[in-house]
Design a protein around this motif. Structure first.
Motif, mmCIF file in Angstrom:
data_model
loop_
_atom_site.group_PDB
_atom_site.id
_atom_site.type_symbol
_atom_site.label_atom_id
_atom_site.label_comp_id
_atom_site.label_asym_id
_atom_site.label_seq_id
_atom_site.Cartn_x
_atom_site.Cartn_y
_atom_site.Cartn_z
ATOM 1 N N ILE A 160 0.877 -1.176 0.000
ATOM 2 C CA ILE A 160 0.000 0.000 0.000
ATOM 3 C C ILE A 160 0.907 1.215 0.000
ATOM 4 N N ARG A 161 0.888 1.948 -1.074
ATOM 5 C CA ARG A 161 1.815 3.083 -1.192
ATOM 6 C C ARG A 161 1.144 4.228 -1.957
ATOM 7 N N GLN A 162 1.791 5.347 -1.917
ATOM 8 C CA GLN A 162 1.259 6.541 -2.554
ATOM 9 C C GLN A 162 2.079 6.870 -3.791
ATOM 10 N N VAL A 172 -6.724 2.965 -4.132
ATOM 11 C CA VAL A 172 -7.497 2.775 -2.903
ATOM 12 C C VAL A 172 -8.759 3.621 -2.987
ATOM 13 N N HIS A 173 -9.899 3.006 -2.852
ATOM 14 C CA HIS A 173 -11.181 3.724 -2.912
ATOM 15 C C HIS A 173 -11.244 4.747 -1.782
ATOM 16 N N SER A 174 -11.775 5.920 -2.077
ATOM 17 C CA SER A 174 -11.852 7.000 -1.090
ATOM 18 C C SER A 174 -12.642 6.584 0.149
ATOM 19 N N GLN A 175 -13.597 5.658 -0.014
ATOM 20 C CA GLN A 175 -14.388 5.211 1.131
ATOM 21 C C GLN A 175 -13.518 4.462 2.141
ATOM 22 N N LEU A 176 -12.526 3.686 1.643
ATOM 23 C CA LEU A 176 -11.618 2.973 2.536
ATOM 24 C C LEU A 176 -10.753 3.951 3.331
ATOM 25 N N ILE A 177 -10.359 5.011 2.662
ATOM 26 C CA ILE A 177 -9.545 6.026 3.349
ATOM 27 C C ILE A 177 -10.370 6.714 4.433
ATOM 28 N N LEU A 235 -5.724 3.928 6.202
ATOM 29 C CA LEU A 235 -4.350 4.428 6.287
ATOM 30 C C LEU A 235 -3.888 4.517 7.749
ATOM 31 N N GLY A 236 -4.803 4.789 8.657
ATOM 32 C CA GLY A 236 -4.449 4.803 10.076
ATOM 33 C C GLY A 236 -4.092 3.395 10.555
#
Length: 531
Positions: free
Chosen positions: A382-384, A414-419, A424-425
Motif C-alpha cells: 500500500i503506497r502513494q 485505494v477507494h476513497s471510502q476505505l480512506i 491508512l491509520g
C-alpha cells in the motif's frame, strides 16, 4: 456339499449324482473313488456354478481387490508381449488367426473353457496366479471359481491388446500415436519397458519445481489427481501399458470416487478400489472430475513430449455437469451487501473488533481482488504515487506470495471510502508496531495460501450470523459484486478486467494496450463503486 482345503491341491465338490459318498475331487491327482474322472472337470465345477453368486454374497470376498490383482498380474505379461512384438514387427496372417482363435477360446463359458484346458493346466494357472498375486493358496471352492473366471477374462484381454498392438505396426498414423515407434525418452532416446508411472510423475514435478511456474495450490491439486491415477494403475505400471482404453477406465472411476475420501469414516481406511464400491456416500462433482481429467491431460501431454509415454492421453475426455450441481457465484444482492458493510463498519457491531477480518473483507469489497491477493498483502504493497494511494498486487516480497496469472499483477487505487473508514491509520499503526504484513493474523499454508482463516470465518460464521448465507453469498462473491457494480456504472468491460486482474480479451488490448490503463483511469472507474 462338503468342502476341503489343501495347500496347492485345490478341491472342488462332486455332485451326489457323480459320487454317492460326497467325495472331493483333487485337481492334482485322480480319485479312484470317483466313477468317472474322465467325465471332465467342468461337470465337477458346475456343481458350484449355480450357487456361486450366493456363496460370494455370503462371504467376505472382495471382488475389487481380486480384479485389481488380476490387472496387475496380467499387465506385466502384456508389457513384455508388446515389447517383444515391437522388436519382431507386424503380425503375420497366421499369427493373427492364432490370436483370434485364442480370444474366441477364452470367450467360452467359464466351465467349458477350463474343461477344455484340462486339470493340469487349470491347476498350474491357479498356482502361478496365487503365488504371483499373494492370494492365499488355500481357498474355498466357490472362491476358486471366481478366480478362474477372472484369469480367463484377463487372458482374453491380453490377447485382444496384443492383437491390436500387432496390427498397429502395419500402419503409420501421424494424427496421433505412431504405430509401434515409441516416443524417445530423455535418457536413452528410445522409450522402453521399465519407464514407470511413478518415475514419470516424479520427473514431471521436479521439472516444474525448477521452473517455479506453479503455485503451491496448483502443485497440491495436481499431486492429488496424479496420486489417484497411481493408486488406480499402480505406481510401477509401465507407461507403455496405459492407453486410451485405460484412460477411459480412469475417467469412469472418477465418477464413482467418494468426496473427502480420506476424511469420511466409511472410506477413510479403505483402498481406492474398496472406496469406490462403498454405497450411499457422496461422490465428487463433475466439476472436480473435469479438474482431474485436465490434470491428466496436461501430464500425459508432457510425458509424451519428454519421452515418458508413447502417446498423449485424455484429450477430449470430459463429463457434462450434473443437474443442480453447480453452485453459481453471483453478485451479492443490494440488501446483503449493505448488511456486510454495516456489520464491518459500525463500531457497535461484534464484527468490528477483528481488524484483520474487517479490513481484508472491505478491501476485497472495494477492489474486486481475490481472497489470497488480499490476504498476502504486505505493508509496502500500500503506497502513494503522486496524490493517489494504491494497492500494488505483486509477487515481489515474500517467497510465499503468488498471483494467479500475469494479468493479476496490477495497481488498483485505494477507494476513497476505505480512506474515510481509516485504512491508512490502520496501516500506520502496523508500521509503528514493526509488522511486515498487512494482516499479521493470517498464516501461510502451501495448500490454502494466506486466505484459509478469512475464508472459513466469512463463509461459515459471518454470513450465517447476518442471515444471508447462501451459495451466492460467499467471499468470492464480493469479486463478482464489484465487477457487476462497475458494469452497471457504465465502466467498459476491458477496464474492469484490468482492475480485477483478468486476462483482457481481444487483439487491441492484448497487443496494443499491454501497459494497461493509467492510474487516473483506473481511479475514476474504482470510485464508481458504491455500496
Amino acid at each position: 456339499h462338503r468342502y476341503a482345503v489343501r495347500p496347492l491341491r485345490t478341491c472342488f465338490p462332486i455332485s451326489n449324482s457323480d459320487c454317492r459318498n460326497r467325495h472331493l475331487l483333487d485337481l492334482t491327482s485322480p480319485d479312484p473313488r470317483c466313477p468317472s474322472e474322465a467325465g471332465s472337470l467342468a461337470r465337477y465345477l458346475a456343481v458350484c456354478g449355480e450357487t456361486l453368486n450366493r456363496y460370494i454374497s455370503l462371504s467376505n470376498m472382495n471382488y475389487a481387490e481380486l480384479r485389481s490383482k488380476a490387472e496387475q498380474y496380467f499387465r506385466a505379461s502384456l508389457a513384455k508381449g508388446k515389447l517383444r512384438r515391437s522388436e519382431q514387427g507386424p503380425l503375420s496372417n497366421e499369427e493373427k488367426e492364432q490370436m483370434e482363435q485364442s480370444i474366441e477360446l477364452r470367450e467360452m463359458p467359464n466351465e467349458d473353457y477350463w474343461d477344455l484346458i484340462g486339470k493340469a493346466n487349470t491347476t498350474d494357472a491357479l498356482k502361478h496366479f496365487c503365488e504371483a498375486t499373494g492370494i492365499p493358496e488355500q481357498q474355498e471352492p466357490e472362491y476358486l471359481w471366481a478366480i478362474l473366471d477372472e484369469i480367463r477374462k484377463a487372458q482374453a484381454g491380453v490377447f485382444r491388446a496384443l492383437l491390436e498392438h500387432g496390427q498397429s505396426l502395419d500402419v503409420y498414423d501421424f494424427r496421433g500415436r505412431q504405430g509401434g515407434a515409441e516416443a524417445p525418452s530423455s535418457g536413452t532416446g528410445v522409450l522402453s519397458a521399465g519407464t514407470t508411472l511413478s518415475k514419470a510423475v516424479d520427473a514431471y514435478f521436479v521439472e516444474h519445481e525448477k521452473t517455479g511456474n506453479w503455485t503451491p495450490g496448483t502443485i497440491h491439486k495436481r499431486r492429488a489427481a496424479l496420486g489417484v491415477a497411481m493408486e488406480w494403475y499402480g505406481p510401477d505400471i509401465d507407461m507403455t501399458m496405459i492407453g486410451k482404453q485405460e484412460a477411459s477406465g480412469l475417467k469412469d472411476l472418477l465418477l464413482s470416487l467418494p468426496a473427502n475420501r480420506s476424511k469420511t469414516a466409511a472410506t477413510r481406511d479403505l483402498t481406492l478400489r474398496e472406496a469406490v464400491a462403498v454405497p450411499d456416500v457422496r461422490r465428487i462433482g463433475n466439476t472436480t472430475v473435469n479438474s482431474y481429467l485436465g490434470a491428466y491431460k496436461n501430464f500425459w501431454a508432457w510425458a509424451e513430449a519428454h519421452g515418458y509415454a508413447p502417446e498423449a492421453l485424455f484429450d477430449g475426455l470430459k463429463v457434462g455437469s450434473r443437474g443442480g450441481e453447480t453452485k453459481e457465484r453471483t453478485a451479492f444482492t443490494k440488501e446483503a451487501l449493505s448488511k456486510v458493510y454495516v456489520a464491518l463498519t459500525d463500531p457497535s457491531s461484534k464484527f468490528h473488533k477483528n481488524e484483520c477480518h474487517r479490513w481484508a473483507t472491505l478491501i476485497a469489497m472495494f477492489t474486486g481482488a481475490r481472497l489470497n491477493e488480499v490476504c498476502q498483502l504486505q505493508l509496502k504493497d500500500i503506497r502513494q504515487e503522486g496524490e493517489t494511494w494504491l494497492f500494488d498486487f505483486t509477487e515481489a516480497g515474500e517467497d510465499t506470495k503468488r498471483l494467479k496469472s500475469k494479468a493479476a499483477q496490477r495497481r488498483v487505487p485505494v477507494h476513497s471510502q476505505l480512506i474515510e473508514l481509516g485504512l491508512l491509520g490502520y496501516h500506520t499503526r502496523l508500521q509503528v508496531q514493526e509488522h511486515d504484513r498487512l494482516f499479521p493474523d493470517y498464516t501461510y499454508s502451501p495448500k490454502q495460501g494466506y486466505g484459509d482463516k478469512l475464508s472459513k470465518w466469512f463463509n461459515r460464521t459471518f454470513t450465517k450470523s447476518l442471515g444471508i448465507k447462501s451459495d451466492a453469498h460467499v467471499f468470492h462473491g464480493l469479486r463478482h459484486t464489484f465487477a457487476t457494480r462497475l458494469n452497471q456504472a457504465d465502466v467498459e468491460t476491458a477496464r474492469i478486467q484490468f482492475i480485477i486482474g483478468h486476462e483482457r480479451l481481444g487483439v487491441t488490448h492484448q497487443v496494443y494496450m499491454k501497459e494497461g490503463y493509467s492510474l487516473q483511469q483506473t481511479k475514476d472507474a474504482v470510485e464508481r463503486f458504491a455500496v
